[in-house]
Design an enzyme around this catalytic site. Structure first.
Site, PDB file in Angstrom:
ATOM      1  N   CYS A  65       0.890  -1.163   0.000  1.00 12.25           N
ATOM      2  CA  CYS A  65       0.000   0.000   0.000  1.00 12.25           C
ATOM      3  C   CYS A  65       0.928   1.214   0.000  1.00 12.25           C
ATOM      4  CB  CYS A  65      -0.973  -0.021   1.183  1.00 12.25           C
ATOM      5  SG  CYS A  65      -0.244   0.110   2.836  1.00 12.25           S
ATOM      6  N   GLY A  66       0.427   2.380   0.304  1.00 12.52           N
ATOM      7  CA  GLY A  66       1.270   3.566   0.278  1.00 12.52           C
ATOM      8  C   GLY A  66       2.466   3.470   1.200  1.00 12.52           C
TER       9      GLY A  66
END
Length: 160
Positions: A65-66
């Site tokens: 994810c980020g």
């Protein structure tokens, strides 16, 4: 090995690059999504990868994810899963050799794809060594089972 791979929209491009790379390394990849850059919530993807491991459909999982934090937290909620956030090869090696982590997580906004490939390669080439580490992992497993049975004291705090 059969590797479950998943991401949110922030890490879609990283996931796609890693998918090809993992296949080049000779592993089978099961893609749990997301399948585009359209916004998607990561918890369900992380849960599915964790469940795939627990159900012996996968050997390991890789989630992005980020930051890698959210997917690590979500995957770790699946009973029996140990997820490790790693942005360097030493941590990736130790995640497996010392902690028997079935899931590696990374952040696409934290590291670039070339380093991510190195981290993945190291993680997939490393294997749990047991020994003193086995004792520690067993302590974690035992405490988790205690909580699942309801034998441990639960303290819940509500945040608004």
């Amino acid at each position: 090995m059969r590797i479950g791979l998943g991401s949110d929209h922030n890490a879609f491009d990283m996931k796609e690059s890693l998918k090809n790379y993992i296949q080049e390394l000779g592993h089978e990849v099961v893609d749990y999504g997301c399948h585009s850059c359209s916004e998607v919530d990561y918890p369900e993807v992380a849960f599915e990868v964790g469940e795939g491991i627990i159900q012996n459909k996968l050997d390991r999982g890789i989630l992005c994810c980020g930051t890698g934090i959210g997917v690590a937290i979500a995957a770790g909620k699946v009973p029996g899963i140990r997820a490790a956030l790693c942005h360097d090869t030493y941590s990736a090696e130790r995640a497996q050799k010392s902690n028997n982590a079935q899931v590696l997580t990374m952040g696409s906004k934290v590291i670039g794809i070339e380093l991510a490939k190195q981290v993945v390669k190291t993680y997939l080439e490393s294997h749990f060594s047991g020994g003193n580490s086995g004792r520690k992992v067993q302590q974690i497993t035992d405490k988790e089972q205690e909580f699942l049975k309801g034998d441990a004291v639960h303290h819940e705090k509500t945040y608004k």
